[in-house]
Design a protein around this motif. Sequence first.
Motif, PDB file in Angstrom:
ATOM      1  N   LEU A 116       0.822  -1.205   0.000  1.00 23.72           N
ATOM      2  CA  LEU A 116       0.000   0.000   0.000  1.00 23.72           C
ATOM      3  C   LEU A 116       0.860   1.260   0.000  1.00 23.72           C
ATOM      4  CD1 LEU A 116      -2.668  -1.170   2.582  1.00 23.72           C
ATOM      5  CD2 LEU A 116      -3.070  -0.750   0.157  1.00 23.72           C
ATOM      6  N   VAL A 117       1.894   1.269   0.821  1.00 25.71           N
ATOM      7  CA  VAL A 117       2.733   2.466   0.932  1.00 25.71           C
ATOM      8  C   VAL A 117       3.498   2.720  -0.371  1.00 25.71           C
ATOM      9  CG1 VAL A 117       4.721   3.465   2.119  1.00 25.71           C
ATOM     10  CG2 VAL A 117       2.930   2.329   3.429  1.00 25.71           C
ATOM     11  N   GLU A 118       4.022   1.651  -0.973  1.00 20.51           N
ATOM     12  CA  GLU A 118       4.829   1.796  -2.186  1.00 20.51           C
ATOM     13  C   GLU A 118       3.968   1.891  -3.445  1.00 20.51           C
ATOM     14  OE1 GLU A 118       7.382  -1.574  -2.123  1.00 20.51           O
ATOM     15  OE2 GLU A 118       8.565  -0.854  -0.407  1.00 20.51           O
ATOM     16  N   GLN A 119       2.643   1.766  -3.307  1.00 14.68           N
ATOM     17  CA  GLN A 119       1.721   1.909  -4.441  1.00 14.68           C
ATOM     18  C   GLN A 119       2.082   0.948  -5.565  1.00 14.68           C
ATOM     19  OE1 GLN A 119       1.414   6.017  -5.634  1.00 14.68           O
ATOM     20  NE2 GLN A 119       1.503   6.770  -3.543  1.00 14.68           N
ATOM     21  N   GLN A 120       2.315  -0.313  -5.215  1.00 16.46           N
ATOM     22  CA  GLN A 120       2.694  -1.288  -6.225  1.00 16.46           C
ATOM     23  C   GLN A 120       1.556  -1.549  -7.204  1.00 16.46           C
ATOM     24  OE1 GLN A 120       4.317  -4.801  -4.373  1.00 16.46           O
ATOM     25  NE2 GLN A 120       5.690  -3.638  -3.051  1.00 16.46           N
ATOM     26  N   PHE A 121       0.317  -1.560  -6.731  1.00 15.70           N
ATOM     27  CA  PHE A 121      -0.854  -1.674  -7.599  1.00 15.70           C
ATOM     28  C   PHE A 121      -2.062  -1.169  -6.842  1.00 15.70           C
ATOM     29  CE2 PHE A 121       0.167  -5.862  -5.779  1.00 15.70           C
ATOM     30  CZ  PHE A 121      -0.941  -6.078  -4.977  1.00 15.70           C
ATOM     31  N   ASP A 122      -3.121  -0.859  -7.605  1.00 16.25           N
ATOM     32  CA  ASP A 122      -4.365  -0.347  -7.044  1.00 16.25           C
ATOM     33  C   ASP A 122      -5.519  -1.235  -7.480  1.00 16.25           C
ATOM     34  OD1 ASP A 122      -3.173   1.857  -5.821  1.00 16.25           O
ATOM     35  OD2 ASP A 122      -3.235   3.017  -7.682  1.00 16.25           O
ATOM     36  N   VAL A 123      -6.663  -1.031  -6.856  1.00 12.48           N
ATOM     37  CA  VAL A 123      -7.872  -1.736  -7.272  1.00 12.48           C
ATOM     38  C   VAL A 123      -8.216  -1.316  -8.698  1.00 12.48           C
ATOM     39  CG1 VAL A 123     -10.346  -2.020  -6.855  1.00 12.48           C
ATOM     40  CG2 VAL A 123      -8.752  -1.971  -4.932  1.00 12.48           C
ATOM     41  N   GLY A 124      -8.473  -2.304  -9.559  1.00 12.05           N
ATOM     42  CA  GLY A 124      -8.762  -2.036 -10.959  1.00 12.05           C
ATOM     43  C   GLY A 124      -7.576  -2.235 -11.879  1.00 12.05           C
ATOM     44  N   ASP A 125      -6.366  -2.388 -11.336  1.00 11.58           N
ATOM     45  CA  ASP A 125      -5.182  -2.607 -12.160  1.00 11.58           C
ATOM     46  C   ASP A 125      -5.153  -4.042 -12.680  1.00 11.58           C
ATOM     47  OD1 ASP A 125      -4.461  -0.058 -11.669  1.00 11.58           O
ATOM     48  OD2 ASP A 125      -2.712  -0.514 -10.431  1.00 11.58           O
ATOM     49  N   SER A 126      -4.629  -4.208 -13.884  1.00 10.94           N
ATOM     50  CA  SER A 126      -4.388  -5.537 -14.443  1.00 10.94           C
ATOM     51  C   SER A 126      -2.974  -5.961 -14.063  1.00 10.94           C
ATOM     52  CB  SER A 126      -4.554  -5.526 -15.962  1.00 10.94           C
ATOM     53  OG  SER A 126      -5.889  -5.200 -16.323  1.00 10.94           O
ATOM     54  N   VAL A 127      -2.864  -7.078 -13.352  1.00 10.47           N
ATOM     55  CA  VAL A 127      -1.569  -7.489 -12.829  1.00 10.47           C
ATOM     56  C   VAL A 127      -1.349  -8.976 -13.100  1.00 10.47           C
ATOM     57  CG1 VAL A 127      -1.608  -5.752 -10.995  1.00 10.47           C
ATOM     58  CG2 VAL A 127      -2.500  -8.036 -10.541  1.00 10.47           C
ATOM     59  N   THR A 128      -0.096  -9.366 -12.968  1.00 14.40           N
ATOM     60  CA  THR A 128       0.289 -10.772 -12.990  1.00 14.40           C
ATOM     61  C   THR A 128       1.129 -11.029 -11.753  1.00 14.40           C
ATOM     62  OG1 THR A 128       0.268 -10.904 -15.403  1.00 14.40           O
ATOM     63  CG2 THR A 128       1.529 -12.564 -14.233  1.00 14.40           C
ATOM     64  N   VAL A 129       0.650 -11.937 -10.903  1.00 12.99           N
ATOM     65  CA  VAL A 129       1.352 -12.313  -9.669  1.00 12.99           C
ATOM     66  C   VAL A 129       1.616 -13.810  -9.743  1.00 12.99           C
ATOM     67  CG1 VAL A 129       1.265 -12.417  -7.160  1.00 12.99           C
ATOM     68  CG2 VAL A 129       0.257 -10.474  -8.356  1.00 12.99           C
ATOM     69  N   GLY A 130       2.868 -14.177  -9.965  1.00  8.15           N
ATOM     70  CA  GLY A 130       3.176 -15.590 -10.133  1.00  8.15           C
ATOM     71  C   GLY A 130       2.520 -16.107 -11.408  1.00  8.15           C
ATOM     72  N   ASP A 131       1.689 -17.149 -11.260  1.00 11.68           N
ATOM     73  CA  ASP A 131       0.971 -17.692 -12.407  1.00 11.68           C
ATOM     74  C   ASP A 131      -0.477 -17.227 -12.456  1.00 11.68           C
ATOM     75  OD1 ASP A 131       0.166 -18.994 -10.136  1.00 11.68           O
ATOM     76  OD2 ASP A 131       0.228 -21.012 -10.985  1.00 11.68           O
ATOM     77  N   ILE A 132      -0.813 -16.175 -11.691  1.00  4.58           N
ATOM     78  CA  ILE A 132      -2.172 -15.638 -11.654  1.00  4.58           C
ATOM     79  C   ILE A 132      -2.188 -14.289 -12.357  1.00  4.58           C
ATOM     80  CG2 ILE A 132      -4.048 -14.825 -10.171  1.00  4.58           C
ATOM     81  CD1 ILE A 132      -3.097 -16.774  -8.045  1.00  4.58           C
ATOM     82  N   SER A 133      -3.071 -14.158 -13.328  1.00  2.00           N
ATOM     83  CA  SER A 133      -3.241 -12.892 -14.052  1.00  2.00           C
ATOM     84  C   SER A 133      -4.700 -12.481 -13.977  1.00  2.00           C
ATOM     85  CB  SER A 133      -2.818 -13.044 -15.517  1.00  2.00           C
ATOM     86  OG  SER A 133      -1.448 -13.375 -15.620  1.00  2.00           O
ATOM     87  N   GLY A 134      -4.929 -11.180 -13.834  1.00  4.89           N
ATOM     88  CA  GLY A 134      -6.297 -10.694 -13.768  1.00  4.89           C
ATOM     89  C   GLY A 134      -6.348  -9.260 -13.281  1.00  4.89           C
ATOM     90  N   THR A 135      -7.530  -8.889 -12.815  1.00  5.80           N
ATOM     91  CA  THR A 135      -7.778  -7.526 -12.339  1.00  5.80           C
ATOM     92  C   THR A 135      -7.877  -7.520 -10.823  1.00  5.80           C
ATOM     93  OG1 THR A 135      -8.998  -7.026 -14.369  1.00  5.80           O
ATOM     94  CG2 THR A 135      -9.322  -5.540 -12.510  1.00  5.80           C
TER      95      THR A 135
END
Length: 303
Positions: free
Chosen positions: A151-170
């Motif tokens: 949260l502090v580093e603003q790595q992503f926000d709600v609504g962002d399209s991301v890939t974490v490991g083998d999981i991709s989505g919103t």
Amino acid sequence: MNNILGKYNLNKNSQPNQQHTNNGQTQLFWEQINNPQYWINLLNTVVSNIIKLILLSIVFWLLYKLGKRFVSRISQNLQHNETSSNRTRTIATLTQNIYFYFLAFIYIYMALSILGAPVGTLITGAGIFSLALGLGAQGFVSDVVTGFFILVEQQFDVGDSVTVGDISGTVTYIGLRTTQIRSGDGTLNYVPNRNITIVKNLSRGNMTTFINLQLFPHTDVKAVTKVLSQVNQKLTPEDPDLVSAPHLLGPTDVQNGLLIYQIQIDTRNGAQLIVKRKFLEAYLTALQAAQIALPENKLDLTQ
């Protein structure tokens, strides 16, 4: 035999002494009970402790209100600076909770000291209990700490399209313990924050996607370029998600005896797949209308 008799006589002689001690303690207790000064001192002590606890409670209540107002003002300033509202609320709540628990710990410590409780012994026991609890809650603590820095580093926000490991989505929710990511097929994934090590955020800045058209080696490349340019001139003004007109990179590779003609498309984040499908369909339709032969094998749309 003599030893046994000696122990028996010793115990027999000690019983009157113990009885005499108990009688003396009982007599002293009743003397205190019957002494009016004892009750006066006890009443003064109780009233004094109650007044101290009331004053202590008022002071800590004021400190909590001031701290809460300060955190609220900081969160409002963050919202004015276009910071994510979800992140702002979470950070504000976390800060308020930490501040509250800090004040509560000091308040309990001082209240027990006023009441005359053995605070040192209690803290030692609580430290041992906390150590045992901490060993069993390492994962939880790791989730909270990682979530705080996300949260502090603003790595992503709600609504962002991301890939974490083998999981991709919103991203649908960001918490201090878990993050929720909804995949393209509708699956809602609950990811513990401690498992988030490398994040690919596809919603920060413009995105670039490529279309790879497969052509026969003997195809007239200039004719293909002319057809694709006409498609770009027609569709580019109609598509607001385009950052710039598609770039015709031309032949870039030969794979399995087929020529790869590549087009680069720069779009706004989140729209790259939609724009890619739209232009690919238009390109294929225009090439077929121009009677340019295309291979029948499937196009690779994953690149």
